[in-house]
Design a protein around this motif. Sequence first.
Motif, short mmCIF file in Angstrom:
data_model
loop_
_atom_site.label_atom_id
_atom_site.label_comp_id
_atom_site.label_asym_id
_atom_site.label_seq_id
_atom_site.Cartn_x
_atom_site.Cartn_y
_atom_site.Cartn_z
N LYS A 1 12.16 6.78 -0.01
CA LYS A 1 11.59 8.11 0.21
C LYS A 1 12.15 9.17 -0.33
N ASP B 1 7.08 10.49 -3.18
CA ASP B 1 7.95 11.75 -2.77
C ASP B 1 7.31 12.13 -1.42
N SER B 2 7.74 13.33 -0.80
CA SER B 2 7.35 13.66 0.45
C SER B 2 5.79 13.38 0.76
N GLY C 1 7.07 19.94 1.80
CA GLY C 1 7.43 19.00 0.55
C GLY C 1 6.64 19.21 -0.71
N HIS D 1 5.31 10.01 2.23
CA HIS D 1 6.35 9.37 3.25
C HIS D 1 5.45 8.65 4.18
N GLY E 1 13.98 12.43 -1.64
CA GLY E 1 14.13 13.67 -0.83
C GLY E 1 14.94 13.35 0.44
N LEU E 2 14.95 12.18 1.06
CA LEU E 2 15.63 12.01 2.32
C LEU E 2 16.86 11.06 2.05
#
Length: 619
Positions: free
Chosen positions: A100, A80-81, A487, A84, A102-103
């Motif tokens: 990654k 998760d963020s 995030g 990253h 969420g991207l």
Amino acid sequence: MTPLDLSTAPTSVSSLQAKLSNLRALMEDYNLDAYLIPSADEHLNEYLPEARQRRMWVSGFTGSAGDLLVGRDWAWLFVDSRYHEQVELEVDLSLVQISKLGLEKHKTLVETLESLGQEATHFRLGFDPFTIQVEQFRTFEKQLKSASVELVSVKTNLVDVVRSQSPWVESEPIPALGNSKVFGLPDEVTGETTAQKLAKVREAMQSSKTDILPITKLDQVAWLFNLRGWDVPYNPVFIAYSLITQERTFLFTNLERIEAGAREALQSYVTLLPYEQYAETLIAQAHQKRVLLDPKHTTMGTYQLLDNARIVETSNPIEGMKARKNAVEVEQMKAANLKASRAKVRTLKWISDMLASGKRLSEFDVAGAIAQFYQQEADFQGLSFNTIAGSGTNSSIVHYGTPSRDQFLTPGQFFLLDSGAQYLGGTTDATRTIIVGEPTSEQVLRYTAVLKAHINCAMQRFPKGATGIQIDGIARSAMWMEELDYGHGTGHGVGAFLNVHEGPNGISKRAAEPLEPGMVTSIEPGFYASGWGGIRIENLYVVKNLTPDTQGETDQTKTPWYGFEPLIYIPFDKRLIALEQIDQKQRQWLENYYAAIVEKLAPTLETSEAEWLREACSL
């Protein structure tokens, strides 16, 4: 916000290749197309004993969350963020593909498996059932059904097999599991005896009409028995299982390490058995009985042992009892966090003095200094997590946990210090971001936005039944108006001399548990920009009832209203606060908070320290 200890060097390319090759050979033996290596272990720990750091051992990635999927020809790591930036520093990208979460264009674990399953006639995904929650397994099963992905339960953990047979065993022996001393806590610290807690648990079992409760999470076991140990770094827990019936109580662990006094007290009403006898005892005790099983806090491994039982799925009552601290535990948390506040205030003054004298300070220097200040306080037991001391661009790495000897605090840059300590009775966690030298207008603007988000959340009143999801939106509102966000969650629950991350309460987009009096949570909004730096402002708070109690009787027709009481008392960096951007209510909260800091800490500090604190708290 807390990291794992990142002191272990990343896995070398050659050893990573060999580990993956050996793992794939075992996958061939089991006719598996892929093997899933989650973050968690048999007790669903977030922070793992060294012997169970399987994903880290294979991949080199040291973050506290992230799943590794090993296929026949490739491997994928899903983070998760928070990780990253960190993941690219630790993992060989020629052997492991990073997703990654969420991207855009970065697939989730399920999306990746769906693609793999659609490419194959039949796709077999292997997993260790003792490393996956029942709820998580069911979600995977439902989501992957249409993709022809078969979930294959493999009783032997393949990473353990590879690790035990690898050529690195002599230089990297697998550490012993569960050999720290286990010690008891006095009633003056816990506020309730084990017998009282067991009575409450059995009452909850009767309400759900169940006969037996298996307990697999370590903080639940430690809380119930008023015992602590150090089998997991920074977390005062010990490797164990427990079973509770209406007539008997079982505790399974390495018995030799229980201190004599604690063992003698337990033996009068607890059946003590070796850790290895958990499965056979559960099978025998649960036969044709009604078993209380929490699908969020129980592994598929335990679930599969209950073929001949009648399972009643509901929340584990211990989780809520543990989260709602009693009056004694709240006082212990207040005392512990006041000690931690004093230690961090002294650290911030020390940083100021050192820099003013022209001394160069590294991240490592500061991490060492705050550890010493924590240790000077009474009843210090250890750090509650590995200190995050990030200077400059490192401050944007959310879980940065490798304070460097070569990275110095530099004028014009942020320095983010996230740290905490364990004291007998209380766990602490706090973050302050400071500027070295003079800030830019952009740094002031961003810092003030984060501070406003923190204050808005901290001063929020909310009715009984309000959840962490609702409070999370309130905290982010002011930042969203400026198109800023972060995030990670706004807050996490904290244990009473237990895990620094504790459920079921929290403040985040997924925290559906209502916040209730006695619960302790962090509030820690932030802002991070890679290559620019990061800001996080974190305090711990205890939820308190704001509704007046008239002569011991509360008006039953009136909705109770709750709020947050600070546990941490540390000033913010006033050089970074644009007071003209703070409204009257926010300023009043800040003035009241600063007055409380001076009142609580100044009398306990040396004269020069008290003077520095008063200046830091002047607006």
